[in-house]
Design a protein around this motif. Structure first.
Motif, PDB file in Angstrom:
ATOM      1  N   ASP A  35       0.675  -1.070  -0.307  1.00 48.98           N
ATOM      2  CA  ASP A  35       0.212  -0.270  -0.311  1.00 48.98           C
ATOM      3  C   ASP A  35       0.973   1.693  -0.329  1.00 48.98           C
ATOM      4  O   ASP A  35       0.326   2.367   0.281  1.00 48.98           O
ATOM      5  CB  ASP A  35      -0.802   0.106   1.092  1.00 48.98           C
ATOM      6  N   ASP A  36       2.413   0.982   0.273  1.00 48.00           N
ATOM      7  CA  ASP A  36       3.132   2.341   0.069  1.00 48.00           C
ATOM      8  C   ASP A  36       3.168   2.711  -1.215  1.00 48.00           C
ATOM      9  O   ASP A  36       3.584   2.368  -2.091  1.00 48.00           O
ATOM     10  CB  ASP A  36       4.238   1.832   0.692  1.00 48.00           C
ATOM     11  N   VAL A  37       3.540   3.898  -1.592  1.00 47.50           N
ATOM     12  CA  VAL A  37       4.123   4.805  -2.589  1.00 47.50           C
ATOM     13  C   VAL A  37       5.202   4.919  -2.986  1.00 47.50           C
ATOM     14  O   VAL A  37       6.109   5.825  -1.557  1.00 47.50           O
ATOM     15  CB  VAL A  37       3.342   5.490  -2.826  1.00 47.50           C
ATOM     16  N   VAL A  38       5.584   5.195  -4.478  1.00 53.98           N
ATOM     17  CA  VAL A  38       7.236   5.003  -4.291  1.00 53.98           C
ATOM     18  C   VAL A  38       6.518   6.321  -5.141  1.00 53.98           C
ATOM     19  O   VAL A  38       6.222   6.377  -7.099  1.00 53.98           O
ATOM     20  CB  VAL A  38       7.950   4.096  -5.060  1.00 53.98           C
ATOM     21  N   VAL A  39       7.130   7.644  -5.402  1.00 54.21           N
ATOM     22  CA  VAL A  39       7.515   8.759  -6.253  1.00 54.21           C
ATOM     23  C   VAL A  39       8.716   8.808  -6.917  1.00 54.21           C
ATOM     24  O   VAL A  39       9.590   8.691  -6.301  1.00 54.21           O
ATOM     25  CB  VAL A  39       7.197   9.802  -6.077  1.00 54.21           C
ATOM     26  N   VAL A  40       8.773   8.045  -7.849  1.00 49.51           N
ATOM     27  CA  VAL A  40      10.393   7.868  -8.529  1.00 49.51           C
ATOM     28  C   VAL A  40      10.514   8.933 -10.288  1.00 49.51           C
ATOM     29  O   VAL A  40       9.608   9.596 -10.780  1.00 49.51           O
ATOM     30  CB  VAL A  40      10.723   6.893  -9.509  1.00 49.51           C
ATOM     31  N   PRO A  41      11.436  10.252 -10.298  1.00 54.94           N
ATOM     32  CA  PRO A  41      12.370  11.156 -11.072  1.00 54.94           C
ATOM     33  C   PRO A  41      12.181  10.303 -12.590  1.00 54.94           C
ATOM     34  O   PRO A  41      12.727   8.841 -11.835  1.00 54.94           O
ATOM     35  CB  PRO A  41      13.181  11.604 -11.091  1.00 54.94           C
ATOM     36  N   GLU A  42      11.942  10.916 -13.466  1.00 54.36           N
ATOM     37  CA  GLU A  42      12.008  10.152 -14.507  1.00 54.36           C
ATOM     38  C   GLU A  42      13.178   9.206 -14.982  1.00 54.36           C
ATOM     39  O   GLU A  42      13.818   7.995 -14.786  1.00 54.36           O
ATOM     40  CB  GLU A  42      11.389  10.534 -15.973  1.00 54.36           C
ATOM     41  N   VAL A  43      13.934  10.149 -14.455  1.00 56.33           N
ATOM     42  CA  VAL A  43      15.661   9.142 -14.885  1.00 56.33           C
ATOM     43  C   VAL A  43      15.308   8.140 -13.640  1.00 56.33           C
ATOM     44  O   VAL A  43      16.867   7.464 -14.208  1.00 56.33           O
ATOM     45  CB  VAL A  43      16.460  10.588 -14.301  1.00 56.33           C
ATOM     46  N   LEU A  44      14.993   8.116 -12.837  1.00 52.27           N
ATOM     47  CA  LEU A  44      14.864   6.221 -11.714  1.00 52.27           C
ATOM     48  C   LEU A  44      14.546   5.718 -12.056  1.00 52.27           C
ATOM     49  O   LEU A  44      14.245   4.616 -11.596  1.00 52.27           O
ATOM     50  CB  LEU A  44      15.475   7.273 -10.590  1.00 52.27           C
ATOM     51  N   ALA A  45      13.257   6.063 -13.603  1.00 52.23           N
ATOM     52  CA  ALA A  45      11.627   5.108 -14.000  1.00 52.23           C
ATOM     53  C   ALA A  45      12.379   3.518 -13.679  1.00 52.23           C
ATOM     54  O   ALA A  45      11.586   2.432 -12.955  1.00 52.23           O
ATOM     55  CB  ALA A  45      11.375   5.327 -15.053  1.00 52.23           C
ATOM     56  N   GLY A  46      13.396   3.070 -14.607  1.00 48.03           N
ATOM     57  CA  GLY A  46      13.508   1.574 -14.581  1.00 48.03           C
ATOM     58  C   GLY A  46      14.538   1.267 -13.637  1.00 48.03           C
ATOM     59  O   GLY A  46      15.348   0.181 -13.765  1.00 48.03           O
ATOM     60  N   SER A  47      14.977   1.708 -11.993  1.00 45.99           N
ATOM     61  CA  SER A  47      16.146   1.428 -12.166  1.00 45.99           C
ATOM     62  C   SER A  47      16.055  -0.382 -11.032  1.00 45.99           C
ATOM     63  O   SER A  47      14.442  -0.645 -10.445  1.00 45.99           O
ATOM     64  CB  SER A  47      16.388   2.347 -10.107  1.00 45.99           C
TER      65      SER A  47
END
Length: 323
Positions: free
Chosen positions: A66-78
């Motif tokens: 249920d937790d959410v991670v907000v990811v900048p586009e430069v790290l999206a595929g990490s």
């Protein structure tokens, strides 16, 4: 909990700063939110953090479904984002690094992202048209300390925005602009050129509040931060459209705008303005007024309202508990 994943990058960046500011604004609205860096005990040296920080390498770090991670586009595929069982939201601050951040994936849906935030309307259109998600605009804001009170005297100073990535990529515009501006100013006593490098954010603001012109020749940008910052400070920008500028630049109204790579014409226009002397003041007054009005539309409360709409309703069911 809402986690904002941030790279352990020591380079000063208001784009990174906005990630920290999102966390602060969410917490002020009683959302459970924190910054998530990669390796303990990293802290950015260029700003004080007033929000809680967790680390991916903490032995006890175990986000739930249920937790959410907000990811900048430069790290999206990490790899770290892919392996943990959290809900994924991408925050796209610029369209030119999307493909690199996807790391081979076709789009954001293929990586398990369920929603996107974008800093400006043109970025949202790109995400929706090409990368598989509806995108909600959460605009950035100009740091409040850039806004001038209108009373500080202007020095005969031209500021040059510096962004190392362009020179690394072999794009010569900043080098050309710097060399030619130095030559032009050398023949005009009293004028100085200052490159905006190696400075704290507040130091940049202080310079802008007392300078006459900003030259920015970045060409692949969304918000292109130093331009609206200069507007707020009453420092007239001469800049490229840089793609993202289409959302807020108005040539002759809030800035003097050129097409990308038109560096020689830009420098020539600076020289013309220097030679006008007092005759340039009506033009500069109009540009300052228009620039301040534009910058004032990028306020923290606008960002806070957009965040509240996104996490309160756009992400269903509600993304996180309020404290």
């Amino acid at each position: 909990m809402i986690y904002y994943l941030v790279a352990d990058d020591p380079a000063p960046s208001w784009g990174t700063g906005m990630l920290y500011e999102h966390v602060r604004l969410l917490r002020e609205q009683a959302w459970e939110a924190c910054v998530l860096h990669h390796r303990a005990p990293y802290r950015p040296g260029w700003r004080d953090l007033t929000v809680p920080v967790r680390y991916l390498d903490d032995p006890g770090f175990a986000p739930g479904a249920d937790d959410v991670v907000v990811v900048p586009e430069v790290l999206a595929g990490s790899e770290a984002v892919r392996r943990l069982p959290w809900r994924r939201v991408v925050f796209v601050q610029g369209s030119f690094l999307i493909l690199k951040g996807l790391d081979g994936a076709a789009d954001y849906a293929a990586l398990g992202y369920e929603a996107a935030m974008a800093v400006l309307p043109h970025v949202a259109r790109v995400v929706e048209r090409h990368f598989g998600l509806a995108a909600h605009v959460v605009p950035p804001f100009v740091a409040p300390y850039f806004f001038d009170a209108g009373g500080e005297p202007r020095r005969q100073r031209v500021l040059l925005a510096v962004k190392d990535g362009y020179r690394t990529a072999g794009i010569p515009d900043e080098e050309i602009a710097g060399a030619l501006l130095a030559k032009e100013l050398a023949g005009r006593p009293g004028w100085e050129l200052v490159r905006l490098t190696g400075l704290q954010h507040e130091q940049v603001a202080e310079l802008m509040r007392t300078s006459t012109f900003l030259v920015n020749v970045n060409s692949h940008e969304a918000f292109n931060t130093t331009v609206p910052e200069a507007m707020a400070a009453g420092c007239v920008p001469l800049c490229y459209e840089a793609v993202g500028g289409r959302d807020f630049l108005r040539d002759g109204e809030n800035a003097i705008v050129f097409g990308n790579q038109d560096v020689y014409a830009l420098v020539e226009r600076v020289a013309e303005l220097l030679d006008l002397g007092e005759e340039r003041e009506p033009l500069l007054a109009r540009l300052r007024a228009g620039g301040r009005s534009t910058a004032a539309s990028f306020r923290p409360e606008v960002t806070a309202e957009a965040l509240a709409r996104f996490f309160g309703s756009a992400l269903e069911p509600p993304a996180a508990k309020r404290t």
